[in-house]
Design an enzyme around this catalytic site. Structure first.
Site, PDB file in Angstrom:
ATOM      1  N   LYS A  10       0.816  -1.204   0.000  1.00  0.00           N
ATOM      2  CA  LYS A  10       0.000   0.000   0.000  1.00  0.00           C
ATOM      3  C   LYS A  10       0.856   1.263   0.000  1.00  0.00           C
ATOM      4  CE  LYS A  10      -3.858  -2.290   2.359  1.00  0.00           C
ATOM      5  NZ  LYS A  10      -4.675  -2.279   3.584  1.00  0.00           N
ATOM      6  N   TYR A  50     -12.408  -3.309  -3.461  1.00  0.00           N
ATOM      7  CA  TYR A  50     -13.002  -3.247  -2.123  1.00  0.00           C
ATOM      8  C   TYR A  50     -14.532  -3.157  -2.164  1.00  0.00           C
ATOM      9  CZ  TYR A  50      -8.395  -2.669   0.001  1.00  0.00           C
ATOM     10  OH  TYR A  50      -7.105  -2.864   0.440  1.00  0.00           O
ATOM     11  N   ASN A 113      -2.031   0.089   7.127  1.00  0.00           N
ATOM     12  CA  ASN A 113      -1.448  -1.156   7.625  1.00  0.00           C
ATOM     13  C   ASN A 113      -0.513  -1.841   6.633  1.00  0.00           C
ATOM     14  OD1 ASN A 113      -3.330  -2.190   5.866  1.00  0.00           O
ATOM     15  ND2 ASN A 113      -4.644  -3.044   7.445  1.00  0.00           N
ATOM     16  N   HIS A 116      -1.953  -5.521   1.801  1.00  0.00           N
ATOM     17  CA  HIS A 116      -3.223  -6.236   1.653  1.00  0.00           C
ATOM     18  C   HIS A 116      -2.874  -7.606   1.101  1.00  0.00           C
ATOM     19  CE1 HIS A 116      -7.153  -7.525   0.184  1.00  0.00           C
ATOM     20  NE2 HIS A 116      -6.499  -7.907  -0.898  1.00  0.00           N
ATOM     21  N   GLU A 127      -9.200 -11.030  -7.264  1.00  0.00           N
ATOM     22  CA  GLU A 127      -8.337  -9.863  -7.105  1.00  0.00           C
ATOM     23  C   GLU A 127      -7.211  -9.839  -8.141  1.00  0.00           C
ATOM     24  OE1 GLU A 127      -7.176  -9.934  -2.983  1.00  0.00           O
ATOM     25  OE2 GLU A 127      -9.194  -9.359  -2.321  1.00  0.00           O
TER      26      GLU A 127
END
Length: 133
Positions: A10, A50, A113, A116, A127
């Site tokens: 990310k 998402y 965080n 993913h 995905e």
């Protein structure tokens, strides 16, 4: 069982120059990088990725976060890759992740965080098709 899964490094990971450190953890643990793409995620791709969170209070913040600067999309392969990657990453909240997991080492917060990863073989297929069409 040899399987493939998707990982996203990310924006916070890329901004802090952690790409090599994070990828080396997957390789050190016997996973193989099959494909990789450095890119800025579009709003459309991010919303598709998402989609299950659409309508939740954090959805717009999540989309803004993932599209704010470049990410690295990675396909890794190996025996039980989905579960192994998730174990290496740790829990969603870095504060609750086990010692030496990627999120415990590098995650900033619940919302930033660092990585993913797909949560199932089915999600991994969906995905991968989104990010590596």
């Amino acid at each position: 069982m040899n399987e493939k899964t998707l990982i996203l490094l990310k924006p916070d990971a890329v901004e802090r120059n952690l790409i090599g450190k994070i990828l080396s953890e997957y390789e050190r643990n016997g996973l193989t990088i099959n494909d990789m793409k450095y890119m800025t995620a579009s709003k459309e791709i991010t919303e598709t990725h998402y989609a299950e969170h659409k309508g939740k209070p954090f959805f717009n913040r999540l989309v803004c976060y993932l599209t704010r600067s470049p990410i690295v999309a990675v396909v890794v392969a190996g025996d039980n890759a989905v579960s192994r990657v998730r174990a290496l990453n740790g829990t969603t909240n870095p504060a609750d992740s086990g010692d030496n997991t990627i999120r415990a080492l590098y995650g900033i917060s619940l919302s930033e965080n660092t990585v993913h990863s797909s949560d199932s073989v089915e999600s991994a297929k969906r995905e991968r098709a989104i990010w590596f069409n």
